[in-house]
Write an enzyme that holds these catalytic residues in place. Structure first.
Site, PDB file in Angstrom:
ATOM      1  N   GLU A 105      92.724  -5.809  28.570  1.00 39.77           N
ATOM      2  CA  GLU A 105      92.145  -5.047  29.626  1.00 39.77           C
ATOM      3  C   GLU A 105      92.329  -5.582  31.010  1.00 39.77           C
ATOM      4  O   GLU A 105      92.362  -5.071  32.081  1.00 39.77           O
ATOM      5  CB  GLU A 105      90.708  -5.062  29.418  1.00 39.77           C
ATOM      6  CG  GLU A 105      90.342  -4.137  28.229  1.00 39.77           C
ATOM      7  CD  GLU A 105      88.728  -4.235  27.720  1.00 39.77           C
ATOM      8  OE1 GLU A 105      88.052  -3.227  27.904  1.00 39.77           O
ATOM      9  OE2 GLU A 105      88.258  -5.534  27.393  1.00 39.77           O
ATOM     10  N   GLU A 125      88.471  -4.301  19.256  1.00 39.62           N
ATOM     11  CA  GLU A 125      86.946  -4.675  19.378  1.00 39.62           C
ATOM     12  C   GLU A 125      86.442  -3.960  18.186  1.00 39.62           C
ATOM     13  O   GLU A 125      85.233  -4.476  17.807  1.00 39.62           O
ATOM     14  CB  GLU A 125      86.550  -4.050  20.611  1.00 39.62           C
ATOM     15  CG  GLU A 125      86.801  -5.230  21.835  1.00 39.62           C
ATOM     16  CD  GLU A 125      88.060  -5.083  22.472  1.00 39.62           C
ATOM     17  OE1 GLU A 125      88.435  -5.606  23.456  1.00 39.62           O
ATOM     18  OE2 GLU A 125      88.814  -4.197  22.010  1.00 39.62           O
TER      19      GLU A 125
END
Length: 696
Positions: A105, A125
């Site tokens: 990210e 995640e």
């Protein structure tokens, strides 16, 4: 544990340095923001490179800060990403080895990204019951396209950077041979883009996909079918859709709201508990991280049966030579033939190359005499589960094995200290309880005897990682952690048959609870004769322990399970489907009448409570006795070795979420019923319930 700032000409180099995977902890985040601001305020700097030290760019959030105030303290990952994205000078992410989670990210917010071809790229995640919470669901679809983004985010599986080279994720894939050459190419790229304006931002890109609604609907149907108890994958698709339908900032907020909601779900808490529990299992009380280890270059396995062959394959898969010892040529050849067939089947499925297949088969050899393995560093006994047999094997090994060799037993229930006492080197003895099939199952129970040397334990724990097993340390008792607990579950399952259930009802209730396989199907798979042997031993050593007699009656009929084509269920040749067996149902009903029990309807709630609470109660006793070091170790044993549902976090995590006072009250209720003699609330469970505490 920081981000280090250097200047290379007009390029500022900020190196993430927080071993082992450069986690984005608070100190690192702070230093990174400080470094970027320093570079922006230096007129001599024309470009900024973010790179990782050691063996990663960044693995994402620092797991040491999970569930602590530092995880959300400023500068948060969101603040870091905003600082990078809004920088007035080009920021380049130089990615090697690992770039996952928050690390990916972060890189998505950089203006440019370069990578080594083999760098592993992922947003994992979902494996913690979450979704990417720092813009991953909004930026990745813009960078790699809708279909690939859905695949990456919903599965969480890594992809090599070179396979993403045709996307907008990477501006260059850099091949190199040395770290110096890698840095040289990175700095050259930075100097090349110094003057380019405007600075490219992924957030400004659009996701162009015709009929995205149809694609996402198909993806939802597929995900729903495969993740019934896991909300995160569907929420991932919802967040990805926002990258198409909403303005960027609105999509970011929607992603954040979904992330925070998932964070509070029991499923995510259970998955995070498992994640940390697996890592905590390697931390052993009283064993220093500096404990020396013995060198393991060659391994011997005693027994070429299903278990011995599977054990051998683990080491061959890790590049360690293995010799299997058998008592006859026929038994040895049969075992080696099965191993070859297993590898050839894996080759046909495309999971091995021909070279890999050949190399692994070549690492496994056979012998008919113990003298042939005298120089092995580790020998694992995998013979019949009978104490006298195992003692005899260990005495033979004691006579021939070189000094310092580790002598391990694969016993699943027997007293390791009695085995060790039979030889002259008890410090070299340890238990290595593999689970069947040994080359597939993740769990390895490592049994620490009273006299097991620290360096032996440290060696086996490190070796477990090398052969890709999750190792949990257990003390010596009958059945250790896993089998001692499962015996109580199986006892209750048998009593339920006496009282009114049939095998298929019990199995169905447990499978609906989330188990991979109910207890009777599991027994058929393992072999009903194994439990029969244990019960015969119990009748001598623990005559007060009661069992239903139905399992013994089944074995007397020769119905040992899948291997005989008949057990609690019927089986057809080449078909592992469990078909209800009328002869077994009749046996059960008749037995109830013979022992004077009037059969009654039993609901699924009672089935689940009696079986799962039996596990929990025995686990509490195991903890109290010090057989297991910590509650999470028990949970990891059951998650990785027995098919306990991951979304429930393991037996003791499930107990915590159910409420220990509720568990204790239910056990006390069942203790007042039929077969109540099998119930006694464990003292630790009572103490914790009275104090309103939890196991974990």
């Amino acid at each position: 544990m920081t981000a280090e700032y250097q200047r290379h000409g007009t390029v500022a180099l900020i190196t993430l340095n927080n071993p082992p995977v450069n986690g984005m902890g608070l100190v690192t985040r702070t230093a990174l923001v400080d470094g970027i601001n320093k570079a922006l305020n230096d007129d001599a700097v024309t470009a900024i490179v973010i790179i990782g030290a050691g063996k990663a760019f960044s693995g994402g959030a620092d797991i040491k800060e999970f569930n602590s105030p530092k995880a959300l303290a400023e500068p948060s990952l969101h603040t870091v990403i905003l600082t990078v994205e809004s920088a007035s000078k080009p920021v380049i992410a130089a990615i090697h080895t690992i770039c996952m989670g928050g690390g990916l990210e972060l890189s998505l917010a950089c203006h440019y990204r370069v990578a080594t071809p083999t760098a592993q790229i992922a947003l994992p995640e979902v494996k913690l019951g979450l979704l990417p919470g720092a813009g991953g669901t909004q930026r990745l679809p813009r960078a790699v396209g809708l279909e690939l983004a859905v695949k990456m985010i919903v599965t969480g599986n890594p992809i090599a950077a070179e396979k993403l080279s045709a996307t907008a994720l990477f501006d260059a894939i850099i091949h190199h041979t040395t770290e110096d050459e890698w840095l040289k190419h990175v700095l050259a790229f930075a100097n090349k883009v110094t003057a380019l304006r405007p600075l490219p931002k992924i957030r400004n890109m659009k996701v162009d996909y015709p009929d995205y609604k149809a694609f996402l609907q198909s993806a939802r149907l597929s995900v729903k079918a495969s993740s019934e108890h896991f909300p995160a994958p569907l929420k991932c698709i919802d967040a990805i859709e926002a990258a198409i339908t909403k303005e960027f900032e609105e999509g970011l907020q929607y992603e954040r709201d979904l992330f925070m909601a998932l964070l509070e779900t029991t499923t995510s808490k259970a998955m995070r508990h498992a994640f940390f529990g697996e890592r905590a299992a390697s931390k052993i009380a009283g064993l220093s991280a500096a404990t020396p280890q013995r060198h393991i270059a060659s391994v011997a396995v005693i027994g070429a049966g299903t278990m011995g062959g599977g054990i051998a394959m683990n080491f061959a898969n890790a590049g360690i030579a293995v010799t299997i010892v058998e008592t006859s040529t026929a038994a040895l050849e049969k075992g080696l033939s099965i191993i070859r067939k297993n590898y050839e089947n894996t080759l046909k499925k495309g999971k091995l190359t021909q070279d890999q297949c050949d190399q692994r088969i070549a690492l496994i050899s056979g012998a008919l005499e113990f003298a042939a393995i005298s120089q092995a560093d580790l020998v694992i006994e995998a013979v019949f589960e009978e104490l006298a047999v195992k003692k005899a094997v260990f005495k033979s090994l004691d006579a021939v094995m070189k000094p310092g060799a580790i002598l391990a037993s694969n016993t699943s229930t027997l007293n390791l200290d009695e085995i060790a006492a039979a030889i002259n080197r008890p410090r070299d003895v340890i238990g290595m309880h593999f689970f069947s099939p040994a080359n597939v199952m993740q769990l390895l129970e490592v049994v620490r005897g009273k006299k097991t040397a620290d360096d032996v334990l440290a060696t086996i724990m490190a070796l477990a990682k090398k052969i890709r097993k999750t190792a949990v340390v257990a003390g010596v008792c009958d059945g250790f952690i896993g089998n001692r607990m499962i015996e109580q579950l199986i006892r209750q399952a048998g009593f339920l048959l006496d009282e009114g259930c049939l095998p298929q009802q019990v199995d169905k209730a447990m499978e609906q609870f989330g188990w991979a396989m109910g207890p009777f199907r599991m027994s058929d798979l393992a072999g009903n004769d194994i439990g029969w042997t244990i019960r015969k031993r119990r009748a001598i050593k623990a005559p007060d322990m009661t069992y239903s007699k139905t399992a013994d009656l089944l074995c007397e009929m020769g119905r040992f399970g899948q291997k005989t084509g008949a057990g609690w269920y019927d089986y057809k040749t080449g078909d592992r489907t469990a078909y209800p067996a009328a002869v077994v149902d009749n046996l059960i009903v008749k037995h109830s009448a013979n022992i004077g029990i009037v059969r009654r309807p039993v609901d699924d709630l009672e089935i689940v409570e009696r079986l799962v609470f039996a596990l929990i109660n025995e686990a509490a006793q195991i903890l109290d006795e010090g057989i297991a070091q910590k509650a999470s170790d028990v949970d990891i044993v059951y998650l990785t070795g027995y098919g306990f549902p991951l979304f429930r976090g393991g037996p003791l995590f499930y107990a915590d979420t159910t409420g220990l006072s509720n568990v204790a009250a239910a056990i006390e209720k069942y203790a007042r019923g039929l077969h109540g003699e099998a119930w006694k609330v464990a003292p630790l469970l009572l103490r914790l319930a009275a104090q309103n505490k939890t196991f974990n």
